[in-house]
Motif scaffolding. Structure first.
Motif, PDB file in Angstrom:
ATOM      1  N   PHE A 178      51.135  42.236  28.993  1.00  0.00           N
ATOM      2  CA  PHE A 178      50.941  41.947  30.411  1.00  0.00           C
ATOM      3  C   PHE A 178      50.345  43.157  31.125  1.00  0.00           C
ATOM      4  CE2 PHE A 178      52.802  42.047  34.780  1.00  0.00           C
ATOM      5  CZ  PHE A 178      52.047  41.015  35.318  1.00  0.00           C
ATOM      6  N   VAL A 179      50.883  44.335  30.867  1.00  0.00           N
ATOM      7  CA  VAL A 179      50.358  45.565  31.466  1.00  0.00           C
ATOM      8  C   VAL A 179      48.920  45.794  31.019  1.00  0.00           C
ATOM      9  CG1 VAL A 179      50.613  48.083  31.551  1.00  0.00           C
ATOM     10  CG2 VAL A 179      52.629  46.621  31.732  1.00  0.00           C
ATOM     11  N   LEU A 180      48.640  45.527  29.751  1.00  0.00           N
ATOM     12  CA  LEU A 180      47.280  45.667  29.233  1.00  0.00           C
ATOM     13  C   LEU A 180      46.326  44.733  29.963  1.00  0.00           C
ATOM     14  CD1 LEU A 180      45.107  46.563  27.225  1.00  0.00           C
ATOM     15  CD2 LEU A 180      46.020  44.860  25.623  1.00  0.00           C
ATOM     16  N   ALA A 181      46.740  43.481  30.160  1.00  0.00           N
ATOM     17  CA  ALA A 181      45.892  42.515  30.860  1.00  0.00           C
ATOM     18  C   ALA A 181      45.571  42.986  32.273  1.00  0.00           C
ATOM     19  CB  ALA A 181      46.582  41.145  30.896  1.00  0.00           C
ATOM     20  N   THR A 234      37.198  43.571  34.504  1.00  0.00           N
ATOM     21  CA  THR A 234      36.666  42.210  34.485  1.00  0.00           C
ATOM     22  C   THR A 234      36.804  41.492  35.830  1.00  0.00           C
ATOM     23  OG1 THR A 234      38.781  41.328  33.681  1.00  0.00           O
ATOM     24  CG2 THR A 234      37.146  41.954  32.029  1.00  0.00           C
ATOM     25  N   GLU A 235      37.727  41.923  36.670  1.00  0.00           N
ATOM     26  CA  GLU A 235      37.878  41.298  37.980  1.00  0.00           C
ATOM     27  C   GLU A 235      37.258  42.159  39.079  1.00  0.00           C
ATOM     28  OE1 GLU A 235      41.823  40.117  39.018  1.00  0.00           O
ATOM     29  OE2 GLU A 235      42.103  38.849  37.252  1.00  0.00           O
ATOM     30  N   ALA A 240      38.682  34.020  31.988  1.00  0.00           N
ATOM     31  CA  ALA A 240      39.575  33.879  30.832  1.00  0.00           C
ATOM     32  C   ALA A 240      40.682  34.920  30.866  1.00  0.00           C
ATOM     33  CB  ALA A 240      38.769  34.006  29.536  1.00  0.00           C
ATOM     34  N   ILE A 241      40.332  36.171  31.190  1.00  0.00           N
ATOM     35  CA  ILE A 241      41.340  37.228  31.281  1.00  0.00           C
ATOM     36  C   ILE A 241      42.300  36.960  32.429  1.00  0.00           C
ATOM     37  CG2 ILE A 241      41.715  39.698  31.695  1.00  0.00           C
ATOM     38  CD1 ILE A 241      40.650  39.074  28.944  1.00  0.00           C
TER      39      ILE A 241
END
Length: 358
Positions: A204-207, A214-215, A305-306
């Motif tokens: 979760f932290v990685l995302a 990406t955002e 997607a991310i």
């Protein structure tokens, strides 16, 4: 709180951590230098060709219906310039993530970075193919292709370097993951249930960290290209608000996970849903039958997607609230004291790293 001494201690703890960060830095310097050189050559080649007549300066939605090959090449090379800049930005982000993974000892982060590095090697090869395509098409025109020939050689060099760095980083990532696994075991113990929950939290932290690129970066590039002060519309202001709120909300999500706050996590997941709508509006404005900039479309689609992945991982983390994980992911001196007390009850081994704290 992270201090300079803490950073240096963790980076220099073992030979693998030293090698990993050093290799990431060397890769960053080499790849950025090569990409910048390629960008300069592509721009020079585009300037040698007749410029296409387009209705807007916005590179995201500009299209060209002219069948003139040289104008099509100039249009494509203008977009490749932005791809080179994106690649440069990615390498800077990659180095920051490599240092972050070493400091916070995030195994998931180390392994995902290795995968992303391999994808970069594929992208490097695609650059060579694209360059040769335009070299072949322009060879029958009276225009000089000297800059593009230089760019081709640089792109081949880039592909070789990326492949070499990707191979080295994969090996170092494997060694680092073993080191991290042992430290996590010393920190958490043999409780498989806690270990499983902690891995979910790590992902979760990685995302959240991937979302920074990406955002936020993708949204920032979009707003700059659309020249928001000239092309203001109702949805533009929504996109501005969403883009400005992204970084604070990503930090907000991290605190939601560490404090196990259901309300904060629900708020963040809701915000991610708004971000998906934001990306959908971007795609709506950039998708056109004649707009075949597939790299940009892939960037936005990957961001969506991310975003969805982050929502799923946030939901899984929320399911694990009040299950005993909180002492291992909290931040602050008071929370660190709790963790130290927990460790003293478990073992008398030497002091280990605090994982993914501040």
């Amino acid at each position: 709180m992270v201090t300079l001494q803490k950073i240096l201690t963790r980076i220099t703890e073992t030979r693998w951590s030293k090698l990993y960060v050093t290799m990431a830095f060397i890769q960053c310097v080499f790849i950025i230098a090569l990409q910048a050189s390629i960008c300069i050559q592509n721009t020079a080649q585009a300037n040698l060709l007749p410029q296409p007549i387009i209705q807007t300066s916005n590179v995201l939605i500009s299209t060209i219906n002219n069948d003139d090959l040289t104008q099509q090449a100039a249009h494509r090379l203008g977009r490749i310039k932005w791809e080179n800049i994106a690649f440069i930005g990615f390498q800077g982000w990659f180095f920051g993530m490599a240092v972050d993974a070493t400091i916070y000892q995030n195994t998931a982060e180390i392994l995902v970075l290795a995968v992303l590095n391999c994808l970069c090697a594929i992208m490097g090869a695609l650059q060579v193919i694209d360059c040769r395509k335009w070299l072949k098409l322009l060879s029958d025109t009276p225009h000089s292709t000297a800059p593009l020939l230089i760019a081709e050689k640089l792109e081949i060099t880039l592909s070789v370097f990326i492949l070499a760095f990707a191979s080295a980083m994969c090996y170092l990532s494997f060694q680092m993951s073993k080191q991290f696994g042992w430290n996590i075991y010393k920190k958490i113990g043999a409780d498989v249930r806690i270990q499983k929950m902690y891995k979910i939290f790590q992902f979760f932290v990685l995302a959240l960290k991937i979302d920074i690129y990406t955002e936020f970066v993708v949204s920032l590039f979009y707003l700059i290209q659309f020249n928001i002060f000239k092309e203001s519309r109702w949805d533009t202001w929504i996109q501005i608000v969403v883009a400005v709120a992204m970084l604070p909300m990503l930090y907000f999500a991290r605190t939601a996970g560490s404090t196990e706050s259901i309300g904060r996590m629900v708020t963040f997941i809701t915000f991610q849903g708004i971000v998906i709508v934001h990306f959908a509006l971007i795609l709506k404005q950039t998708l056109d039958p004649n707009n075949n900039w597939y790299t940009w479309i892939c960037f936005v689609s990957f961001g969506m997607a991310i975003c969805i992945t982050t929502m799923v991982l946030g939901s899984l983390c929320m399911k694990n609230f009040d299950q005993g994980l909180q002492p291992y992911v909290q931040r602050g001196s008071a929370d660190k004291k709790k963790l130290n007390d927990l460790e003293l009850n478990k073992t008398n081994t030497n002091e280990t790293w605090k994982i993914d704290d501040n």
